[in-house]
Motif scaffolding. Structure first.
Motif: not given
Length: 407
Positions: A44-64
């Motif tokens: 929330r507080s330590e990222r810039w406005d235009g930052l895009m996550f470096q991982f592709p969407n298909w790889s974004v997951r947490l357990p279950e």
């Protein structure tokens, strides 16, 4: 005497702490999560406005818990990642208290550990430190005496409009520095980029994203015991659709490349003669990876298209063939400096002899040499993917199983 006693205390309410809570709940272990601010605070507080996550969407997951998206090979803004972590918190429903900072963690012969907070003392038989790897912004002493020069660490950078007019010097060309430099260039700013040692990798190659290849080849499962000597993180980006970082392309588009900034006096920065070596070594790392993928494709007989464009190389720009040895901030009209020089751990509040000379915890796969004290979410905790969203759950399960043996 402690004000409260719990079996297991988890310190940190980001993805690592939430995942740890999930694994503990699955095993019926009574626990409490403490977060000094809000869930996913650094997002929330330590990222810039235009930052895009470096991982592709298909790889974004947490357990279950899956990540909702409409473009599998796309990259998401920070706001979507925050929403995902908030959704995971609602799914896990952890016993969490936000706004509670642990000021000191010490051992106690009777209780095991005591965490001293602003709300009192909490005793616990087990403690999991899940405060993440990006705790303390790092920057050298260089330019600290230039009080009239606007300077900000990448953790405090928000957008180009935040900066005063004029050119911008970005010091550090890792993933953050490279993406910020490109954002500034696209915003019409004149950009100088100080490039040091780096590991460059392709965003995509032969029809697949980098992280698909890392998973398919099993590289992301590389155990920490087989980690190479380099501690450098790869220079990759999810911005603008996800393009391979190529510093020659940056230069062709208008960025002035520099070597490492080593000293400064009267507004003039001395530049090390290492730019050509750094870029060449980054190119070699890149080419080695492409060769590994080619060999893997050949061995497995995969039907992957050739990708000659990935091996194409732009001509060396003037800033590489005749690199600058000094940079006069005033003469170049530089009005701002962004320090993209990384982060360090900040574990000085742990009053237990478990940290090494660098202030890093001594542990094996997150299990420290102090019985009952654990660490989670650090880079290379047990393997390459330990700090990935998709990898933290495996480490959390191992720690939860170890805690079960202590019941």
């Amino acid at each position: 005497m402690p004000d409260e006693t719990i079996d297991t205390l988890v310190i940190g309410g980001g993805q690592a702490g939430l995942t740890m809570s999930h694994r503990l709940k699955q095993r019926g272990i009574t626990h409490l999560v403490l977060e000094r601010r809000r869930i996913a605070e650094r997002w929330r507080s330590e990222r810039w406005d235009g930052l895009m996550f470096q991982f592709p969407n298909w790889s974004v997951r947490l357990p279950e818990f899956t990540f909702s998206h409409s473009e599998p090979d796309g990259f998401s803004p920070t706001s979507d990642i925050i929403e995902f972590i908030e959704g995971y918190a609602a799914f896990v429903a952890p016993p969490i208290r936000c706004g509670v900072e642990v000021r000191k963690l010490r051992r106690d012969e009777g209780a095991g550990f005591v965490a001293e907070t602003g709300d009192g003392r909490i005793a616990a038989r087990n403690v999991v430190v899940a405060t993440g790897p990006y705790q303390r912004p790092l920057r050298p002493e260089l330019l600290r005496d230039h009080e009239n020069l606007f300077q900000v660490h990448a953790s405090g950078y928000k957008n180009p409009a935040q900066l005063p007019g004029g050119a911008v010097l970005v010091i550090g060309a890792g993933a953050s520095g490279a993406q910020i430099a490109e954002e500034l260039l696209r915003a019409g700013r004149r950009v100088f980029l100080s490039v040091g040692r780096h590991n460059r990798l392709p965003r995509r190659y032969r029809g697949r994203d980098l992280f698909w290849w890392l998973a398919e080849m099993g590289i992301d499962q590389t155990p920490v015991e087989q980690r190479g000597p380099s501690r450098l993180l790869p220079v990759i980006s999810g911005a603008y659709g996800g393009n391979t970082i190529d510093f020659r392309r940056f230069a062709a588009e208008g960025v002035t490349l520099l070597g490492r900034a080593t000293a400064a006096r009267d507004g003039v920065i001395e530049i090390a003669p290492d730019l050509v070596t750094s870029v060449s070594n980054g190119d070699a790392f890149y080419a080695t990876f492409l060769g590994m993928v080619d060999d893997f494709i050949g061995t497995r007989g995969l039907a992957c298209p050739d990708d000659a464009a990935a091996r194409a190389r732009l001509p060396d720009p003037p800033s590489l063939t005749a690199p600058l040895r000094t940079l006069d901030l005033r003469a170049e009209g530089i009005g701002a400096v962004i320090w993209a020089t990384g982060y360090g751990l900040d574990l000085g509040w742990i009053d237990i002899p478990v940290l090494d000379a660098r202030g890093e915890p001594r542990h094996r796969h997150g299990i420290s040499e102090v019985p009952g004290l654990y660490f989670l979410g650090l880079q290379w905790l047990s393997r390459m993917k330990s700090s990935f969203l998709s990898g933290v759950g495996d480490d959390a399960a191992v720690l939860a199983d170890h805690i079960v043996t202590r019941l």
